[in-house]
Design a protein around this motif. Structure first.
Motif, PDB file in Angstrom:
ATOM      1  N   ILE A  59     100.997  27.014 -11.021  1.00 34.05           N
ATOM      2  CA  ILE A  59     100.247  26.724  -9.797  1.00 34.05           C
ATOM      3  C   ILE A  59      98.779  27.030 -10.077  1.00 34.05           C
ATOM      4  N   LEU A  60      97.932  26.060  -9.827  1.00 32.83           N
ATOM      5  CA  LEU A  60      96.489  26.224  -9.996  1.00 32.83           C
ATOM      6  C   LEU A  60      95.823  26.034  -8.643  1.00 32.83           C
ATOM      7  N   ILE A  61      94.930  26.933  -8.297  1.00 30.83           N
ATOM      8  CA  ILE A  61      94.144  26.797  -7.071  1.00 30.83           C
ATOM      9  C   ILE A  61      92.705  26.569  -7.479  1.00 30.83           C
ATOM     10  N   THR A  62      92.155  25.425  -7.061  1.00 28.61           N
ATOM     11  CA  THR A  62      90.794  25.055  -7.434  1.00 28.61           C
ATOM     12  C   THR A  62      90.191  24.119  -6.398  1.00 28.61           C
ATOM     13  N   GLN A  63      88.878  24.134  -6.306  1.00 24.85           N
ATOM     14  CA  GLN A  63      88.193  23.152  -5.469  1.00 24.85           C
ATOM     15  C   GLN A  63      87.560  22.064  -6.336  1.00 24.85           C
ATOM     16  N   ASP A  64      87.734  22.165  -7.646  1.00 26.08           N
ATOM     17  CA  ASP A  64      87.155  21.229  -8.598  1.00 26.08           C
ATOM     18  C   ASP A  64      88.096  20.041  -8.799  1.00 26.08           C
ATOM     19  N   TYR A  65      87.694  18.874  -8.322  1.00 31.92           N
ATOM     20  CA  TYR A  65      88.546  17.693  -8.407  1.00 31.92           C
ATOM     21  C   TYR A  65      88.831  17.291  -9.853  1.00 31.92           C
ATOM     22  N   GLY A  66      87.838  17.420 -10.713  1.00 28.06           N
ATOM     23  CA  GLY A  66      88.033  17.077 -12.116  1.00 28.06           C
ATOM     24  C   GLY A  66      89.087  17.961 -12.764  1.00 28.06           C
ATOM     25  N   LEU A  67      88.979  19.252 -12.551  1.00 28.45           N
ATOM     26  CA  LEU A  67      89.963  20.199 -13.082  1.00 28.45           C
ATOM     27  C   LEU A  67      91.339  19.922 -12.477  1.00 28.45           C
ATOM     28  N   PHE A  84      95.235  22.171   1.069  1.00 30.40           N
ATOM     29  CA  PHE A  84      95.941  20.926   0.777  1.00 30.40           C
ATOM     30  C   PHE A  84      96.316  20.840  -0.695  1.00 30.40           C
ATOM     31  N   GLU A  85      97.339  20.044  -0.951  1.00 29.26           N
ATOM     32  CA  GLU A  85      97.831  19.876  -2.313  1.00 29.26           C
ATOM     33  C   GLU A  85      97.250  18.601  -2.920  1.00 29.26           C
ATOM     34  N   TYR A  86      96.731  18.720  -4.129  1.00 24.37           N
ATOM     35  CA  TYR A  86      96.318  17.539  -4.877  1.00 24.37           C
ATOM     36  C   TYR A  86      97.575  16.878  -5.422  1.00 24.37           C
ATOM     37  N   ASP A  87      97.572  15.555  -5.448  1.00 27.34           N
ATOM     38  CA  ASP A  87      98.677  14.843  -6.082  1.00 27.34           C
ATOM     39  C   ASP A  87      98.146  13.552  -6.681  1.00 27.34           C
ATOM     40  N   ASN A  88      99.021  12.827  -7.343  1.00 26.61           N
ATOM     41  CA  ASN A  88      98.588  11.602  -8.004  1.00 26.61           C
ATOM     42  C   ASN A  88      98.154  10.533  -7.016  1.00 26.61           C
ATOM     43  N   ASP A  89      98.562  10.663  -5.765  1.00 26.78           N
ATOM     44  CA  ASP A  89      98.161   9.686  -4.755  1.00 26.78           C
ATOM     45  C   ASP A  89      96.762   9.942  -4.197  1.00 26.78           C
ATOM     46  N   ASN A  90      96.347  11.197  -4.107  1.00 27.57           N
ATOM     47  CA  ASN A  90      95.044  11.467  -3.490  1.00 27.57           C
ATOM     48  C   ASN A  90      93.929  11.776  -4.496  1.00 27.57           C
ATOM     49  N   ILE A  91      94.253  12.094  -5.728  1.00 33.50           N
ATOM     50  CA  ILE A  91      93.214  12.540  -6.653  1.00 33.50           C
ATOM     51  C   ILE A  91      92.229  11.420  -7.005  1.00 33.50           C
ATOM     52  N   ALA A  92      92.707  10.193  -7.126  1.00 31.49           N
ATOM     53  CA  ALA A  92      91.812   9.078  -7.470  1.00 31.49           C
ATOM     54  C   ALA A  92      90.740   8.896  -6.394  1.00 31.49           C
ATOM     55  N   ASN A  93      91.150   8.956  -5.129  1.00 29.91           N
ATOM     56  CA  ASN A  93      90.180   8.812  -4.036  1.00 29.91           C
ATOM     57  C   ASN A  93      89.196   9.968  -4.014  1.00 29.91           C
ATOM     58  N   LEU A  94      89.669  11.174  -4.279  1.00 24.93           N
ATOM     59  CA  LEU A  94      88.787  12.343  -4.292  1.00 24.93           C
ATOM     60  C   LEU A  94      87.768  12.231  -5.424  1.00 24.93           C
ATOM     61  N   LEU A  95      88.219  11.806  -6.594  1.00 25.19           N
ATOM     62  CA  LEU A  95      87.298  11.649  -7.725  1.00 25.19           C
ATOM     63  C   LEU A  95      86.283  10.538  -7.463  1.00 25.19           C
ATOM     64  N   GLU A  96      86.738   9.456  -6.849  1.00 21.81           N
ATOM     65  CA  GLU A  96      85.821   8.365  -6.529  1.00 21.81           C
ATOM     66  C   GLU A  96      84.768   8.814  -5.521  1.00 21.81           C
ATOM     67  N   SER A  97      85.182   9.577  -4.515  1.00 19.63           N
ATOM     68  CA  SER A  97      84.233  10.119  -3.529  1.00 19.63           C
ATOM     69  C   SER A  97      83.198  11.010  -4.197  1.00 19.63           C
ATOM     70  N   ARG A  98      83.670  11.848  -5.115  1.00 19.29           N
ATOM     71  CA  ARG A  98      82.744  12.735  -5.839  1.00 19.29           C
ATOM     72  C   ARG A  98      81.751  11.912  -6.651  1.00 19.29           C
ATOM     73  N   TYR A  99      82.225  10.873  -7.304  1.00 18.07           N
ATOM     74  CA  TYR A  99      81.354  10.017  -8.109  1.00 18.07           C
ATOM     75  C   TYR A  99      80.296   9.329  -7.242  1.00 18.07           C
ATOM     76  N   ILE A 100      80.724   8.779  -6.107  1.00 13.63           N
ATOM     77  CA  ILE A 100      79.788   8.093  -5.207  1.00 13.63           C
ATOM     78  C   ILE A 100      78.764   9.066  -4.657  1.00 13.63           C
ATOM     79  N   SER A 101      79.179  10.271  -4.318  1.00 16.34           N
ATOM     80  CA  SER A 101      78.244  11.289  -3.819  1.00 16.34           C
ATOM     81  C   SER A 101      77.219  11.685  -4.894  1.00 16.34           C
ATOM     82  N   ALA A 102      77.679  11.734  -6.132  1.00 14.80           N
ATOM     83  CA  ALA A 102      76.779  12.115  -7.227  1.00 14.80           C
ATOM     84  C   ALA A 102      75.743  11.027  -7.514  1.00 14.80           C
ATOM     85  N   LYS A 103      76.125   9.775  -7.241  1.00 14.66           N
ATOM     86  CA  LYS A 103      75.197   8.658  -7.467  1.00 14.66           C
ATOM     87  C   LYS A 103      74.073   8.759  -6.485  1.00 14.66           C
TER      88      LYS A 103
END
Length: 103
Positions: A59-67, A84-103
């Protein structure tokens, strides 16, 4: 959050491993079921060490989407510190949001 995790882990006879940089060094004494590992302060050093240690079903607890994404690839259970639990269904959207925010 750390104290809650440590207390809950003790109730369930689970080991806790805290990974932090030397910049966050603490003299706090933790119970016997808690191990603290310090790494240098280089960018991502803690993440690299976590990934070296992490095994399937940990079990890993993190706020880092990449990790979180990397940990899911190792079949770990990954939780955000807000509950909330990260899973294969939500991680892609979270990473995309992070990418768009960084742009």
């Amino acid at each position: 959050m750390k104290d809650i995790v440590i207390d809950e882990a003790k109730k369930h006879n689970l080991k806790v491993v805290l990974v932090a940089s030397y910049a966050h060094y603490s003299t706090k004494i933790h119970p016997a079921h808690v191990e603290t590992i310090y790494v240098d302060s280089a960018k991502e050093a803690a993440d690299y060490r976590i990934m070296q240690l992490l095994q399937k079903d940990d079990i890993l607890i993190t706020q880092d989407y990449g990790l979180a994404s990397l940990a899911l690839g190792k079949k770990a259970k990954v939780l955000h510190h807000k509950g909330f639990e990260y899973d294969n269904d939500n991680i892609a959207n979270l990473l995309e949001s992070r990418y768009i925010s960084a742009k």
